[in-house]
Design an enzyme around this catalytic site. Structure first.
Site, PDB file in Angstrom:
ATOM      1  N   LYS A  64      38.459  39.319  34.961  1.00  0.00           N
ATOM      2  CA  LYS A  64      39.771  38.690  35.244  1.00  0.00           C
ATOM      3  C   LYS A  64      39.019  37.448  35.180  1.00  0.00           C
ATOM      4  O   LYS A  64      39.690  35.725  34.774  1.00  0.00           O
ATOM      5  CB  LYS A  64      40.735  38.604  36.187  1.00  0.00           C
ATOM      6  CG  LYS A  64      42.027  40.264  35.986  1.00  0.00           C
ATOM      7  CD  LYS A  64      42.082  40.740  36.704  1.00  0.00           C
ATOM      8  CE  LYS A  64      43.008  41.073  37.062  1.00  0.00           C
ATOM      9  NZ  LYS A  64      42.443  42.293  37.094  1.00  0.00           N
ATOM     10  N   TYR A 238      41.306  39.908  45.992  1.00  0.00           N
ATOM     11  CA  TYR A 238      43.022  40.092  46.607  1.00  0.00           C
ATOM     12  C   TYR A 238      43.261  39.579  47.706  1.00  0.00           C
ATOM     13  O   TYR A 238      43.151  38.443  48.767  1.00  0.00           O
ATOM     14  CB  TYR A 238      43.172  41.521  46.075  1.00  0.00           C
ATOM     15  CG  TYR A 238      42.427  42.119  44.827  1.00  0.00           C
ATOM     16  CD1 TYR A 238      42.526  41.739  43.528  1.00  0.00           C
ATOM     17  CD2 TYR A 238      41.217  43.130  44.969  1.00  0.00           C
ATOM     18  CE1 TYR A 238      41.671  42.199  42.634  1.00  0.00           C
ATOM     19  CE2 TYR A 238      40.731  43.389  43.849  1.00  0.00           C
ATOM     20  CZ  TYR A 238      41.363  43.291  42.420  1.00  0.00           C
ATOM     21  OH  TYR A 238      41.068  43.878  41.364  1.00  0.00           O
TER      22      TYR A 238
HETATM   23  N1  GLN Z   1      42.169  47.519  35.362  1.00  0.00           N
HETATM   24  C1  GLN Z   1      42.921  47.739  36.219  1.00  0.00           C
HETATM   25  C2  GLN Z   1      43.740  47.870  36.726  1.00  0.00           C
HETATM   26  O1  GLN Z   1      44.688  47.274  36.450  1.00  0.00           O
HETATM   27  C3  GLN Z   1      41.835  46.580  37.187  1.00  0.00           C
HETATM   28  C4  GLN Z   1      41.962  46.014  38.872  1.00  0.00           C
HETATM   29  C5  GLN Z   1      40.838  45.580  39.564  1.00  0.00           C
HETATM   30  O2  GLN Z   1      40.063  45.759  39.105  1.00  0.00           O
HETATM   31  N2  GLN Z   1      41.261  45.760  40.676  1.00  0.00           N
HETATM   32  O3  GLN Z   1      44.553  48.203  37.295  1.00  0.00           O
END
Ligand code: GLN
Length: 303
Positions: A64, A238
């Site tokens: 991301k 997060y």
């Molecule tokens: N590919 C994962 C998802 O979309 C990425 C999420 C993550 O790394 N927190 O759920």
């Protein structure tokens, strides 16, 4: 430095048993959760790695950061933040509750809804091949490839991200008809196979405001890097971002593959691999390792 890193690994190792791998993507559930590696690249040329720092794992949500940087470069600030905000959500990375109830826009680019929206802006102007080449350059790692097994595993368990993407389409945030290609590019970017060393390389480029340490070339615009680091600091872990900011104080981004990318401004990039995750989806050992390194090396942004 090496001794301190070994010490940090031993501290981190103690917490591994308290976490689990991300089994909601079955292929990630099969990864050995006892692996642990750290890599540090400093602005004065030191490169140290200990433990499983050259083991490949999927980048997951750390992609991301790459997607945001590329979108800022290619689409500009206004387009990127027109419909994606820059506030911590306080919710799980894959939550869609507030997106529907209290806000019409994704809270930030570091959670799934925000990253899906931003990925959709990129699909008309780039493709996975170009994003892969840019990722290799940013991580200073030409060996990055797509992990096909993880890609297919996630595509076969895509319901939740699909729900988020169609909700975004219903709100005119993802353009009509663009959900399938958006999901595909998003999952491909999550399935890039990196190492702790690749993340340290990327961290170093961000620490140097977008300058490649070997070639001296500017690979990202200085202002783009400033925005990316700020959003990593406020939203990168997060709904654990606030506590992490207090105890570690280093702009970081985690992924459910077990990676953490950390940037100590003007000093170093740190990459960690530890696939045992806490309840928020962050590497549990990685968190302890970074707390230790931050304290011992005075890395907190306000120290
Ligand atoms: N590919 C994962 C998802 O979309 C990425 C999420 C993550 O790394 N927190 O759920």
């Amino acid at each position: 430095m090496r001794e301190l890193m070994k010490q940090a690994i031993e501290i981190g190792r103690k917490s591994i048993r308290l976490g689990e791998t991300a089994s909601y993507i079955p292929e990630l559930g099969r990864v050995n959760k006892n692996q642990l590696g750290i890599s540090i690249f400093t602005t004065d040329g030191v490169r140290e790695s200990v433990g499983d720092a050259d083991v490949r794992f999927t980048i997951q949500s750390i992609s991301k950061v790459i997607t945001l940087a590329i979108a800022l470069e290619k689409c500009g600030f206004h387009k990127v933040f027109e419909k994606v905000h820059m506030e911590p959500s306080g919710d799980a990375f894959n939550s869609l509750v507030k997106l529907d109830l209290s806000s019409n826009y994704p809270f930030n680019p570091m959670i799934n809804s925000g990253a899906l929206a931003i990925t959709s802006y990129l699909t008309p102007i780039t493709d996975f091949e170009e994003m892969l080449l840019i990722s290799r350059k940013l991580c200073m790692d030409e060996a990055i490839t797509l992990n096909e097994d993880v890609y297919h595993s996630e595509m076969n368990h895509i319901s939740r991200n699909k729900a988020i993407a169609y909700l975004l389409e219903s709100k005119d945030i993802i353009a009509l008809g663009c959900v399938p290609e958006t999901l595909d590019l998003y999952v491909r970017m999550c399935s890039l196979s990196v190492t702790a060393q690749s993340l340290a390389g990327f961290g170093l480029i961000l620490a140097q405001d977008g300058i490649h340490p070997v070639t001296g070339e500017r690979v990202l615009n200085e202002n783009v890097v400033k925005i990316v680091k700020t959003i990593m600091f406020t939203c990168g872990m997060y709904d654990g971002s606030g506590e992490f900011a207090v105890h570690v104080g280093i702009p970081s981004k985690s992924g459910v593959g077990g990676g953490i990318l950390s940037v100590v401004n003007q000093r170093m990039g740190i990459g960690i691999f530890g696939p045992s995750l806490d309840s928020k989806g962050n590497s549990i050992a990685g968190n302890h390792i970074l707390r230790h390194l931050s304290k011992e090396l005075n890395l907190h942004i306000f120290s």
